[in-house]
Design a protein around this motif. Sequence first.
Motif, PDB file in Angstrom:
ATOM      1  N   VAL A   1       0.842  -1.182   0.000  1.00 27.43           N
ATOM      2  CA  VAL A   1       0.000   0.000   0.000  1.00 27.43           C
ATOM      3  C   VAL A   1       0.886   1.244   0.000  1.00 27.43           C
ATOM      4  CG1 VAL A   1      -1.712   1.309   1.311  1.00 27.43           C
ATOM      5  CG2 VAL A   1      -1.836  -1.200   1.225  1.00 27.43           C
ATOM      6  N   PRO A   2       0.702   2.183  -0.956  1.00 27.78           N
ATOM      7  CA  PRO A   2       1.552   3.379  -0.998  1.00 27.78           C
ATOM      8  C   PRO A   2       1.289   4.279   0.207  1.00 27.78           C
ATOM      9  CG  PRO A   2      -0.255   3.575  -2.566  1.00 27.78           C
ATOM     10  CD  PRO A   2      -0.294   2.166  -2.033  1.00 27.78           C
ATOM     11  N   ALA A   3       2.368   4.852   0.732  1.00 24.66           N
ATOM     12  CA  ALA A   3       2.219   5.762   1.871  1.00 24.66           C
ATOM     13  C   ALA A   3       1.613   7.084   1.431  1.00 24.66           C
ATOM     14  CB  ALA A   3       3.578   6.000   2.520  1.00 24.66           C
TER      15      ALA A   3
ATOM     16  N   PHE B   1       8.865  17.268  -8.844  1.00 26.06           N
ATOM     17  CA  PHE B   1       8.438  16.067  -8.130  1.00 26.06           C
ATOM     18  C   PHE B   1       9.371  15.768  -6.957  1.00 26.06           C
ATOM     19  CE2 PHE B   1       6.401  15.607 -12.242  1.00 26.06           C
ATOM     20  CZ  PHE B   1       5.117  15.240 -11.868  1.00 26.06           C
ATOM     21  N   ARG B   2      10.648  16.051  -7.128  1.00 22.94           N
ATOM     22  CA  ARG B   2      11.583  15.893  -6.002  1.00 22.94           C
ATOM     23  C   ARG B   2      11.173  16.818  -4.857  1.00 22.94           C
ATOM     24  NH1 ARG B   2      15.551  16.044 -10.295  1.00 22.94           N
ATOM     25  NH2 ARG B   2      16.370  13.942 -10.698  1.00 22.94           N
ATOM     26  N   LEU B   3      10.818  18.050  -5.193  1.00 25.80           N
ATOM     27  CA  LEU B   3      10.388  19.002  -4.165  1.00 25.80           C
ATOM     28  C   LEU B   3       9.122  18.515  -3.460  1.00 25.80           C
ATOM     29  CD1 LEU B   3      10.886  22.378  -6.087  1.00 25.80           C
ATOM     30  CD2 LEU B   3      12.283  21.517  -4.201  1.00 25.80           C
ATOM     31  N   ALA B   4       8.180  17.987  -4.239  1.00 27.21           N
ATOM     32  CA  ALA B   4       6.924  17.514  -3.651  1.00 27.21           C
ATOM     33  C   ALA B   4       7.162  16.325  -2.729  1.00 27.21           C
ATOM     34  CB  ALA B   4       5.947  17.133  -4.766  1.00 27.21           C
TER      35      ALA B   4
ATOM     36  N   MET C   1       6.728  16.012   1.535  1.00 29.39           N
ATOM     37  CA  MET C   1       5.987  14.959   2.235  1.00 29.39           C
ATOM     38  C   MET C   1       6.877  14.158   3.180  1.00 29.39           C
ATOM     39  SD  MET C   1       2.881  15.350   1.221  1.00 29.39           S
ATOM     40  CE  MET C   1       1.938  13.878   1.592  1.00 29.39           C
ATOM     41  N   LYS C   2       8.205  14.427   3.126  1.00 30.65           N
ATOM     42  CA  LYS C   2       9.169  13.731   3.988  1.00 30.65           C
ATOM     43  C   LYS C   2       9.040  12.212   3.823  1.00 30.65           C
ATOM     44  CE  LYS C   2       9.581  17.360   7.483  1.00 30.65           C
ATOM     45  NZ  LYS C   2       8.941  18.413   6.665  1.00 30.65           N
ATOM     46  N   GLU C   3       9.051  11.797   2.556  1.00 31.79           N
ATOM     47  CA  GLU C   3       8.888  10.384   2.242  1.00 31.79           C
ATOM     48  C   GLU C   3       9.881   9.991   1.158  1.00 31.79           C
ATOM     49  OE1 GLU C   3       8.226   7.210   3.028  1.00 31.79           O
ATOM     50  OE2 GLU C   3       6.345   8.027   3.828  1.00 31.79           O
ATOM     51  N   LYS C   4      10.189   8.708   1.068  1.00 28.23           N
ATOM     52  CA  LYS C   4      11.063   8.222   0.007  1.00 28.23           C
ATOM     53  C   LYS C   4      10.266   8.080  -1.286  1.00 28.23           C
ATOM     54  CE  LYS C   4      13.984   5.514   3.158  1.00 28.23           C
ATOM     55  NZ  LYS C   4      14.453   4.150   3.520  1.00 28.23           N
ATOM     56  N   PRO C   5      10.902   8.334  -2.449  1.00 24.99           N
ATOM     57  CA  PRO C   5      10.177   8.245  -3.715  1.00 24.99           C
ATOM     58  C   PRO C   5       9.488   6.902  -3.936  1.00 24.99           C
ATOM     59  CG  PRO C   5      12.287   9.317  -4.060  1.00 24.99           C
ATOM     60  CD  PRO C   5      12.293   8.823  -2.644  1.00 24.99           C
ATOM     61  N   GLU C   6      10.128   5.811  -3.512  1.00 25.90           N
ATOM     62  CA  GLU C   6       9.546   4.488  -3.747  1.00 25.90           C
ATOM     63  C   GLU C   6       8.256   4.266  -2.958  1.00 25.90           C
ATOM     64  OE1 GLU C   6      13.216   3.719  -0.994  1.00 25.90           O
ATOM     65  OE2 GLU C   6      12.658   5.084  -2.644  1.00 25.90           O
ATOM     66  N   ASN C   7       7.998   5.126  -1.982  1.00 27.03           N
ATOM     67  CA  ASN C   7       6.763   5.020  -1.200  1.00 27.03           C
ATOM     68  C   ASN C   7       5.692   6.017  -1.667  1.00 27.03           C
ATOM     69  OD1 ASN C   7       7.919   3.040   0.418  1.00 27.03           O
ATOM     70  ND2 ASN C   7       8.734   4.545   1.860  1.00 27.03           N
ATOM     71  N   VAL C   8       5.971   6.666  -2.799  1.00 25.78           N
ATOM     72  CA  VAL C   8       5.077   7.692  -3.329  1.00 25.78           C
ATOM     73  C   VAL C   8       4.532   7.243  -4.683  1.00 25.78           C
ATOM     74  CG1 VAL C   8       4.912  10.076  -4.171  1.00 25.78           C
ATOM     75  CG2 VAL C   8       6.286   9.548  -2.130  1.00 25.78           C
ATOM     76  N   THR C   9       3.227   7.405  -4.871  1.00 25.80           N
ATOM     77  CA  THR C   9       2.591   7.122  -6.159  1.00 25.80           C
ATOM     78  C   THR C   9       2.045   8.418  -6.727  1.00 25.80           C
ATOM     79  OG1 THR C   9       2.007   4.847  -5.584  1.00 25.80           O
ATOM     80  CG2 THR C   9       0.715   5.894  -7.329  1.00 25.80           C
TER      81      THR C   9
ATOM     82  N   CYS D   1       9.464   7.311  -8.261  1.00 24.40           N
ATOM     83  CA  CYS D   1       8.090   7.164  -7.769  1.00 24.40           C
ATOM     84  C   CYS D   1       7.353   6.090  -8.572  1.00 24.40           C
ATOM     85  CB  CYS D   1       7.327   8.480  -7.908  1.00 24.40           C
ATOM     86  SG  CYS D   1       7.924   9.815  -6.867  1.00 24.40           S
ATOM     87  N   LYS D   2       6.342   5.515  -7.969  1.00 25.85           N
ATOM     88  CA  LYS D   2       5.399   4.703  -8.709  1.00 25.85           C
ATOM     89  C   LYS D   2       4.439   5.651  -9.425  1.00 25.85           C
ATOM     90  CE  LYS D   2       7.231   1.018  -7.006  1.00 25.85           C
ATOM     91  NZ  LYS D   2       8.136   0.194  -7.849  1.00 25.85           N
ATOM     92  N   THR D   3       3.819   5.180 -10.497  1.00 26.35           N
ATOM     93  CA  THR D   3       2.983   6.085 -11.286  1.00 26.35           C
ATOM     94  C   THR D   3       1.676   5.421 -11.704  1.00 26.35           C
ATOM     95  OG1 THR D   3       4.122   5.422 -13.323  1.00 26.35           O
ATOM     96  CG2 THR D   3       4.939   7.391 -12.195  1.00 26.35           C
ATOM     97  N   VAL D   4       0.630   6.239 -11.713  1.00 25.38           N
ATOM     98  CA  VAL D   4      -0.674   5.821 -12.240  1.00 25.38           C
ATOM     99  C   VAL D   4      -1.083   6.853 -13.295  1.00 25.38           C
ATOM    100  CG1 VAL D   4      -3.103   5.388 -11.740  1.00 25.38           C
ATOM    101  CG2 VAL D   4      -1.355   4.720 -10.072  1.00 25.38           C
ATOM    102  N   TRP D   5      -1.236   6.392 -14.509  1.00 23.36           N
ATOM    103  CA  TRP D   5      -1.598   7.269 -15.623  1.00 23.36           C
ATOM    104  C   TRP D   5      -3.108   7.264 -15.797  1.00 23.36           C
ATOM    105  CZ3 TRP D   5      -0.205   6.141 -21.439  1.00 23.36           C
ATOM    106  CH2 TRP D   5      -0.560   7.255 -22.226  1.00 23.36           C
TER     107      TRP D   5
END
Length: 256
Positions: A26-28, A193-196, A200-208, A226-230
Amino acid sequence: MSKETDRTPFPPASVRLPGEAVTGKVPAVFLFDFGGTLDTAGCHWGRMLWHAYERLRIPVTEAQFREAYVYAERTLGQQKIIRPDFTFRQMLAAKLRMEIAFLTGKGSLPADGQTNGRVQAALVNDLYDKVKENTEASRRVLERLRRRHRLGLVTNFYGNMAVVLDEFGLSSLFETVTESAVAGVRKPDPQIFRLAVAEMKEKPENVTVVGDGYTKDILPAHEIGCKTVWLKGEGWTEEAPVMCVADRIIRSLDEL
């Protein structure tokens, strides 16, 4: 970017990839795009506007409209016409005023100020009603997701995003808002996206990241890990990537 052998082949438009293929867990955090995603349900804004011209039977061709649309968007990107206190409705009126003026100047519409004023007002009313309907549907999805996830927004906008979020009752749903006019960087630059993600103080791999723009949302978000949903709706063109890096493709936010 991942190597070519790591990319997922572009699936048929009707295919929804399995949820486990997105993250494996589950993405954080979900980071959402706004324009073309939350306000139009995946329809490119150029197409959204053109369909309003069609519904109201504005006597211009699609080619004439496209020229006016590109002119208005470029002008708005170069000049500070949209003020930080503009509501979405005011912003929409400013864009359409520029389009109508361009079409009149080109001879595509008659030089009749009263008639063109009524045309602009009708377009604003038509489109604003559609946007309200779409943002209300998006709000319901966001409220459901917020029970289990943290939400942020990353958007190319004019400095009035806070006003617009208030206007549509979305302000309380996002922990952070990363807006291009404020951040000083625009999509498709991966830095926004790096700034965003950092906000959120999160790692990219935990962000969708969820967005309608393949080149402006999916590719740069994928590049930083990051994970992505188009959200694949009606695009400005029919062009599609030969190889798609999106982890998941959806037709509606309800599928999240």
